[in-house]
Design a protein around this motif. Structure first.
Motif, PDB file in Angstrom:
ATOM      1  N   LEU A  94      34.106 -46.110  -0.636  1.00  0.00           N
ATOM      2  CA  LEU A  94      33.969 -47.566  -0.665  1.00  0.00           C
ATOM      3  C   LEU A  94      33.006 -48.043   0.395  1.00  0.00           C
ATOM      4  O   LEU A  94      33.056 -47.597   1.542  1.00  0.00           O
ATOM      5  CB  LEU A  94      35.332 -48.212  -0.421  1.00  0.00           C
ATOM      6  N   TYR A  95      32.098 -48.947   0.024  1.00  0.00           N
ATOM      7  CA  TYR A  95      31.341 -49.689   1.023  1.00  0.00           C
ATOM      8  C   TYR A  95      31.175 -51.115   0.523  1.00  0.00           C
ATOM      9  O   TYR A  95      30.877 -51.340  -0.637  1.00  0.00           O
ATOM     10  CB  TYR A  95      29.988 -49.029   1.334  1.00  0.00           C
ATOM     11  N   ASP A  96      31.444 -52.051   1.424  1.00  0.00           N
ATOM     12  CA  ASP A  96      31.432 -53.467   1.062  1.00  0.00           C
ATOM     13  C   ASP A  96      32.397 -53.660  -0.112  1.00  0.00           C
ATOM     14  O   ASP A  96      33.572 -53.396   0.010  1.00  0.00           O
ATOM     15  CB  ASP A  96      30.013 -53.935   0.741  1.00  0.00           C
ATOM     16  N   SER A  97      31.909 -54.117  -1.257  1.00  0.00           N
ATOM     17  CA  SER A  97      32.762 -54.275  -2.435  1.00  0.00           C
ATOM     18  C   SER A  97      32.299 -53.361  -3.561  1.00  0.00           C
ATOM     19  O   SER A  97      32.447 -53.684  -4.748  1.00  0.00           O
ATOM     20  CB  SER A  97      32.741 -55.745  -2.914  1.00  0.00           C
ATOM     21  N   THR A  98      31.757 -52.222  -3.191  1.00  0.00           N
ATOM     22  CA  THR A  98      31.209 -51.288  -4.165  1.00  0.00           C
ATOM     23  C   THR A  98      31.822 -49.909  -3.978  1.00  0.00           C
ATOM     24  O   THR A  98      32.053 -49.467  -2.860  1.00  0.00           O
ATOM     25  CB  THR A  98      29.675 -51.178  -4.013  1.00  0.00           C
ATOM     26  N   VAL A  99      32.078 -49.237  -5.080  1.00  0.00           N
ATOM     27  CA  VAL A  99      32.534 -47.854  -5.045  1.00  0.00           C
ATOM     28  C   VAL A  99      31.401 -46.963  -5.546  1.00  0.00           C
ATOM     29  O   VAL A  99      30.838 -47.204  -6.615  1.00  0.00           O
ATOM     30  CB  VAL A  99      33.791 -47.657  -5.921  1.00  0.00           C
ATOM     31  N   PRO A 138      45.178 -57.969   1.408  1.00  0.00           N
ATOM     32  CA  PRO A 138      45.483 -59.074   0.491  1.00  0.00           C
ATOM     33  C   PRO A 138      44.385 -60.128   0.415  1.00  0.00           C
ATOM     34  O   PRO A 138      44.079 -60.622  -0.670  1.00  0.00           O
ATOM     35  CB  PRO A 138      46.776 -59.649   1.077  1.00  0.00           C
ATOM     36  N   ARG A 139      43.798 -60.467   1.561  1.00  0.00           N
ATOM     37  CA  ARG A 139      42.744 -61.496   1.531  1.00  0.00           C
ATOM     38  C   ARG A 139      41.504 -60.998   0.786  1.00  0.00           C
ATOM     39  O   ARG A 139      40.814 -61.790   0.133  1.00  0.00           O
ATOM     40  CB  ARG A 139      42.384 -61.934   2.952  1.00  0.00           C
ATOM     41  N   GLN A 140      41.218 -59.684   0.881  1.00  0.00           N
ATOM     42  CA  GLN A 140      40.101 -59.114   0.134  1.00  0.00           C
ATOM     43  C   GLN A 140      40.391 -59.142  -1.360  1.00  0.00           C
ATOM     44  O   GLN A 140      39.532 -59.492  -2.178  1.00  0.00           O
ATOM     45  CB  GLN A 140      39.843 -57.677   0.591  1.00  0.00           C
ATOM     46  N   ARG A 143      40.062 -62.688  -2.746  1.00  0.00           N
ATOM     47  CA  ARG A 143      38.665 -63.091  -2.896  1.00  0.00           C
ATOM     48  C   ARG A 143      38.026 -62.436  -4.124  1.00  0.00           C
ATOM     49  O   ARG A 143      37.325 -63.087  -4.900  1.00  0.00           O
ATOM     50  CB  ARG A 143      37.879 -62.723  -1.640  1.00  0.00           C
ATOM     51  N   LEU A 144      38.301 -61.149  -4.308  1.00  0.00           N
ATOM     52  CA  LEU A 144      37.759 -60.441  -5.461  1.00  0.00           C
ATOM     53  C   LEU A 144      38.336 -60.995  -6.761  1.00  0.00           C
ATOM     54  O   LEU A 144      37.615 -61.153  -7.757  1.00  0.00           O
ATOM     55  CB  LEU A 144      38.054 -58.949  -5.352  1.00  0.00           C
ATOM     56  N   PHE A 145      39.618 -61.313  -6.750  1.00  0.00           N
ATOM     57  CA  PHE A 145      40.256 -61.900  -7.933  1.00  0.00           C
ATOM     58  C   PHE A 145      39.630 -63.247  -8.272  1.00  0.00           C
ATOM     59  O   PHE A 145      39.316 -63.524  -9.434  1.00  0.00           O
ATOM     60  CB  PHE A 145      41.754 -62.054  -7.681  1.00  0.00           C
ATOM     61  N   ASP A 146      39.441 -64.088  -7.263  1.00  0.00           N
ATOM     62  CA  ASP A 146      38.893 -65.431  -7.492  1.00  0.00           C
ATOM     63  C   ASP A 146      37.457 -65.372  -8.020  1.00  0.00           C
ATOM     64  O   ASP A 146      37.034 -66.264  -8.764  1.00  0.00           O
ATOM     65  CB  ASP A 146      38.921 -66.239  -6.197  1.00  0.00           C
ATOM     66  N   PHE A 163      48.025 -59.761 -11.554  1.00  0.00           N
ATOM     67  CA  PHE A 163      47.066 -58.900 -10.857  1.00  0.00           C
ATOM     68  C   PHE A 163      47.731 -58.241  -9.645  1.00  0.00           C
ATOM     69  O   PHE A 163      47.592 -57.028  -9.434  1.00  0.00           O
ATOM     70  CB  PHE A 163      45.860 -59.743 -10.425  1.00  0.00           C
ATOM     71  N   SER A 164      48.455 -59.022  -8.869  1.00  0.00           N
ATOM     72  CA  SER A 164      49.130 -58.505  -7.682  1.00  0.00           C
ATOM     73  C   SER A 164      50.170 -57.446  -8.051  1.00  0.00           C
ATOM     74  O   SER A 164      50.317 -56.424  -7.368  1.00  0.00           O
ATOM     75  CB  SER A 164      49.807 -59.639  -6.907  1.00  0.00           C
ATOM     76  N   LYS A 165      50.908 -57.689  -9.149  1.00  0.00           N
ATOM     77  CA  LYS A 165      51.901 -56.720  -9.599  1.00  0.00           C
ATOM     78  C   LYS A 165      51.244 -55.398  -9.992  1.00  0.00           C
ATOM     79  O   LYS A 165      51.777 -54.323  -9.710  1.00  0.00           O
ATOM     80  CB  LYS A 165      52.685 -57.285 -10.790  1.00  0.00           C
ATOM     81  N   ALA A 166      50.092 -55.488 -10.652  1.00  0.00           N
ATOM     82  CA  ALA A 166      49.379 -54.273 -11.061  1.00  0.00           C
ATOM     83  C   ALA A 166      48.927 -53.477  -9.841  1.00  0.00           C
ATOM     84  O   ALA A 166      49.027 -52.241  -9.815  1.00  0.00           O
ATOM     85  CB  ALA A 166      48.188 -54.639 -11.935  1.00  0.00           C
ATOM     86  N   MET A 167      48.443 -54.173  -8.815  1.00  0.00           N
ATOM     87  CA  MET A 167      48.000 -53.492  -7.601  1.00  0.00           C
ATOM     88  C   MET A 167      49.199 -52.872  -6.868  1.00  0.00           C
ATOM     89  O   MET A 167      49.119 -51.752  -6.357  1.00  0.00           O
ATOM     90  CB  MET A 167      47.295 -54.477  -6.669  1.00  0.00           C
TER      91      MET A 167
END
Length: 238
Positions: A94-99, A138-140, A143-146, A163-167
């Motif tokens: 992972l880097y930033d928001s990319t895999v 959680p805050r990340q 943000r990604l969800f929004d 979404f939270s339940k899936a994670m």
């Protein structure tokens, strides 16, 4: 300045000052200064039509292949997993928001995965990426969800609650399985790898033809992957 390197894409292998200015909003003076510094560092090379990625990147890639701590900690484990399953194996980071897949080793399948080494992956698709996504703060995640497209959320959960339940389910299981999310007819299972401070670093994935993949007992595969990821994590921490 390093944002200039993000402009290189399969459909845009060469860039020029005009492209840099129009796509990044730089002034011409700034663009010229940045490409000069990047060229001096070997990260860019001048061509008749503009600038391409430079030889220093190949040198860095070779160094990473040989000495990257994550790869060094997983070499023997990679060989053991392939020998046991004959599936394809990926190590991703992972880097930033990319895999990004930083290692790909082939198994028995003649047709390799389309998302091999060096390919960026969508965080919302595939076991490889979703098992990393699940362990973000959680805050990340919020943000990604929004900022996610509706098509992305359909695979996980259209509401924040779903979404939270899936994670949470992925974190509880300690692994993630996906079927056909990147390549039709391909399935995969991934487990998370952490750094020395317990932060999500990447993932290890076994994938292959769905018929071959589904011939394995799920409990066997999940235990295999969780144990492998824990060993790599322990070596990195040590």
């Amino acid at each position: 300045m390093l944002e200039v390197l993000n402009l290189f894409k399969p459909e845009q292998p060469v860039i020029d000052i005009e492209v840099i200015c129009s796509q990044l909003g730089y002034t011409s003076a700034s663009a010229y200064r940045y490409v000069k510094e990047l060229s001096n560092a070997g990260l860019l090379v001048r061509l008749p039509r503009g600038y391409a990625l430079g030889p220093r990147i190949i040198e860095l890639d070779r160094h990473m292949t040989q000495f990257d701590p994550l790869l060094a900690a997983s070499r023997d484990i990679v060989g053991d997993l392939i020998a046991q399953t004959h599936l394809e194996l990926l190590i991703s980071e992972l880097y930033d928001s990319t895999v990004i897949n930083i290692l790909q080793r082939s198994g028995a399948d003649e047709q390799a995965l389309n998302f091999g080494r060096g390919r960026p992956m969508d965080l919302f698709r595939s076991a490889t990426a979703k098992v990393i996504l699940a362990y973000l703060l959680p805050r990340q995640l919020k943000r990604l969800f929004d900022n996610a497209a509706p098509g992305d959320l359909e695979r996980i959960g259209l509401t924040w609650k779903d979404f939270s339940k899936a994670m949470l389910r992925i974190r509880k299981d300690g692994y993630c399985i996906s079927e056909g999310e990147l390549d039709p007819g391909k399935s995969g299972i991934a487990a998370p790898i952490f750094d020395e401070k317990g932060r999500i670093l990447g993932s290890i994935t076994l994938a292959g033809n769905s018929e071959r993949f589904n011939a394995f007992n799920r409990e066997f595969l999940s235990t295999l992957m969780i144990d492998a990821a824990r060993k790599i994590t322990s070596r990195i921490a040590g």
